[in-house]
Structures are given as C-alpha cells and as structure tokens.
Scaffold this active site. Structure first.
Site, mmCIF file in Angstrom:
data_model
loop_
_atom_site.group_PDB
_atom_site.id
_atom_site.type_symbol
_atom_site.label_atom_id
_atom_site.label_comp_id
_atom_site.label_asym_id
_atom_site.label_seq_id
_atom_site.Cartn_x
_atom_site.Cartn_y
_atom_site.Cartn_z
ATOM 1 N N ARG A 33 0.996 -1.058 -0.039
ATOM 2 C CA ARG A 33 -0.005 0.577 0.103
ATOM 3 C C ARG A 33 0.863 1.582 0.600
ATOM 4 O O ARG A 33 0.786 1.989 -0.874
ATOM 5 C CB ARG A 33 -1.063 0.091 1.134
ATOM 6 C CG ARG A 33 -2.027 0.851 1.180
ATOM 7 C CD ARG A 33 -2.865 0.704 2.943
ATOM 8 N NE ARG A 33 -3.615 -0.024 2.893
ATOM 9 C CZ ARG A 33 -4.541 -0.126 1.979
ATOM 10 N NH1 ARG A 33 -5.174 0.675 1.309
ATOM 11 N NH2 ARG A 33 -5.435 -1.029 2.423
ATOM 12 N N MET A 73 -11.521 4.460 -5.533
ATOM 13 C CA MET A 73 -11.450 3.024 -4.333
ATOM 14 C C MET A 73 -10.744 2.434 -3.620
ATOM 15 O O MET A 73 -10.627 1.138 -3.459
ATOM 16 C CB MET A 73 -12.867 1.976 -5.379
ATOM 17 C CG MET A 73 -14.171 2.332 -5.839
ATOM 18 S SD MET A 73 -15.069 3.684 -4.867
ATOM 19 C CE MET A 73 -15.197 1.852 -4.145
ATOM 20 N N HIS A 76 -18.801 11.210 -1.005
ATOM 21 C CA HIS A 76 -19.165 9.980 -0.113
ATOM 22 C C HIS A 76 -20.801 10.227 0.246
ATOM 23 O O HIS A 76 -21.345 10.552 0.402
ATOM 24 C CB HIS A 76 -18.458 9.968 1.145
ATOM 25 C CG HIS A 76 -18.795 8.555 2.352
ATOM 26 N ND1 HIS A 76 -18.199 7.258 1.594
ATOM 27 C CD2 HIS A 76 -20.096 7.861 2.477
ATOM 28 C CE1 HIS A 76 -18.834 6.150 2.253
ATOM 29 N NE2 HIS A 76 -19.932 6.884 3.129
ATOM 30 N N THR A 90 -8.634 13.024 5.936
ATOM 31 C CA THR A 90 -8.078 13.235 6.923
ATOM 32 C C THR A 90 -7.824 11.803 7.184
ATOM 33 O O THR A 90 -8.085 11.032 5.965
ATOM 34 C CB THR A 90 -8.174 13.706 8.144
ATOM 35 O OG1 THR A 90 -9.622 12.654 8.457
ATOM 36 C CG2 THR A 90 -9.278 15.536 8.647
ATOM 37 N N LEU A 142 -10.958 7.131 8.314
ATOM 38 C CA LEU A 142 -12.255 7.119 6.585
ATOM 39 C C LEU A 142 -13.297 7.539 6.288
ATOM 40 O O LEU A 142 -13.370 7.260 7.373
ATOM 41 C CB LEU A 142 -11.638 5.078 6.168
ATOM 42 C CG LEU A 142 -12.156 5.090 5.240
ATOM 43 C CD1 LEU A 142 -11.500 5.180 4.325
ATOM 44 C CD2 LEU A 142 -13.094 3.674 5.580
ATOM 45 N N GLU A 201 -25.317 14.336 -6.006
ATOM 46 C CA GLU A 201 -23.460 14.173 -6.018
ATOM 47 C C GLU A 201 -23.395 15.141 -7.122
ATOM 48 O O GLU A 201 -22.247 16.602 -7.207
ATOM 49 C CB GLU A 201 -23.106 13.226 -6.235
ATOM 50 C CG GLU A 201 -23.626 11.547 -4.923
ATOM 51 C CD GLU A 201 -22.498 10.814 -4.840
ATOM 52 O OE1 GLU A 201 -21.437 10.649 -6.016
ATOM 53 O OE2 GLU A 201 -23.115 9.600 -4.639
HETATM 54 C C1 GRF Z 1 -19.981 8.304 -6.184
HETATM 55 O O1 GRF Z 1 -21.318 7.415 -5.474
HETATM 56 C C2 GRF Z 1 -19.206 8.661 -5.524
HETATM 57 O O2 GRF Z 1 -19.763 9.177 -3.854
HETATM 58 C C3 GRF Z 1 -18.907 7.036 -4.702
HETATM 59 O O3 GRF Z 1 -18.755 6.652 -5.240
HETATM 60 C C4 GRF Z 1 -19.488 6.590 -6.482
HETATM 61 C C5 GRF Z 1 -18.563 6.612 -7.812
HETATM 62 O O4 GRF Z 1 -19.099 7.222 -9.070
HETATM 63 N N1 GRF Z 1 -17.650 7.475 -3.956
HETATM 64 P P1 GRF Z 1 -18.531 8.337 -10.867
HETATM 65 O O5 GRF Z 1 -16.961 7.252 -10.827
HETATM 66 O O6 GRF Z 1 -17.907 8.964 -10.026
HETATM 67 O O7 GRF Z 1 -19.212 7.703 -11.075
#
Ligand code: GRF
Length: 209
Positions: A65, A90, A109, A141, A144, A174
């Site tokens: 990592r 991710m 998130h 930060t 997580l 989002e």
């Molecule tokens: C989104 O829901 C984001 O909040 C989460 O993963 C998803 C990613 O979607 N962390 P994208 O790759 O931006 O379409």
C-alpha cells in the site's frame, strides 16, 4: 488559476460533472489531470476526449500500500496541483499520502457522514430503515470517510427503493454538490476552523434534493 487533479477508479461521473461545471462557469481553475488506479476506468475516455492529461497508476503493480501511495503521490505532484479530488476513487490512502495533500484533498462519499462510512452505503441505509440519505463532500483526513464537512445533500428514501434507485437519487445530487464545493474551494470561499468548514458568503452548505 488553481490546478486540479482528479483521481478515479471507474466511470467517473463526478469527475465529468466537475470538468463540465468548471468549463461552463469559467472557474479560476484548470483540470490538470485525471489519474486512475485501473487502466480500464471508464472515465479515462471522457478525460482523453476533453483533452485532459491522463495517467494510470495501477495498484496491482505495487507490492505494498505504501509503495502504491508513494507512486500515486509522485504522479499527482508532477501536475503541481493546488487541489486533489477523490471522485469514486476506491483505494484507501495511507496517512503519509493524506498528510502530503492535507488541506487540498477533497472526497465525495454517498452517505450522510458520519453515518455509513466505507462501502455499500445505500444497502446499509435501506437495511437500517433510514428515511433520508444523501451525500457528503469533505476534506480528507487519515480517518476513512471522516474529515471536515464542506457540503451535504439530503434525499428521501422511498418505500419502494432498492439499492440502485437510491444510489441514482443520491448520485444526481453528488453531481450538484461536488462541483459547487470545488468551485468554492478554488474561489477561496471556504474557511476551516476547529475542524468545521464555513462558506464565507453564507451560502447554504446543504442541498435538499
Ligand atoms: C459515487 O457514488 C461516489 O460518491 C462514490 O463512488 C461513486 C462513484 O461514482 N465514492 P462515479 O465514478 O463518480 O460515477
């Protein structure tokens, strides 16, 4: 001009929303690069199609990592960004990485933090019988999915929702709150104090979707 580097792992729809709002609204910012930890991340094609530099730092090519974090941080620094965005990225980033970019590292998130950190947020919100869910933009930060909250959206959880329908409702918000929070950052309209983030014009940091 603030230089922005965006990290993705998949389709990158949040990255696309930021790229589009930045261009449409003429932010004092430039998307310097999109970096993915997977060569097949769908969002890379969008970035290339928009003339944005792309880089892949494949986590599978690194033994630990720490080695991956170091290679990723070096790849980011080559673009000398004033802001780094995690947009559906991710991989968990270690404390050395977070420290290197602290104060200029944002994440989105898909839950109302501090509820449901980690994965499968929508499934867990449904299982808990939540009547509302949403998304959170926050500074990163080393803990997580914690860190000072910049903006949140709230959406209803409807009786017939499944994971996909709730995810879609949250994702639509989002795409509104992440670009807005980034715009505030690049325009210097955010102040952090005692772990809390304030929008200096008094704009609402809550979107009711
Ligand atoms: C989104 O829901 C984001 O909040 C989460 O993963 C998803 C990613 O979607 N962390 P994208 O790759 O931006 O379409």
């Amino acid at each position: 001009m603030k230089r922005i580097v965006i990290l993705i792992s998949g389709r990158g729809s949040n990255m696309q929303a930021v790229v589009q709002r930045c261009a449409a609204e003429g932010w004092p910012a430039q998307i310097a690069a999109v970096i993915a930890n997977r060569p097949d991340a769908g969002g890379l094609d969008f970035a290339r199609g928009h003339g944005i530099a792309t880089t892949v730092v494949d986590h599978r090519a690194h033994a630990s990592r720490e080695a991956f974090d170091g290679a990723l941080a070096d790849a980011i620094d080559r673009f000398a960004p004033g802001l780094v965005l995690l947009a559906g990225f991710m991989r968990i980033l270690g404390p050395a990485f977070v420290q290197r970019f602290e104060g200029r590292l944002l994440n989105i998130h898909p839950s109302l933090l501090p509820a449901f950190t980690g994965l499968h947020t929508h499934r867990r919100a449904l299982a808990a019988g939540c009547k509302a869910s949403g998304a959170t933009v926050h500074f990163v930060t080393s803990e997580l999915d914690h860190g000072p909250i910049v903006m949140q959206s709230v959406v209803p959880v409807l009786p017939d929702d499944d994971e996909a329908s709730l995810a879609a409702r949250v994702l639509a918000t989002e795409h509104v709150i992440y670009p807005l929070a980034v715009r505030w950052f690049v325009e210097g309209r955010l102040r952090a104090e005692d772990g809390l983030v304030r929008q200096t014009d008094g704009a609402s940091q809550l979107l009711l979707g």
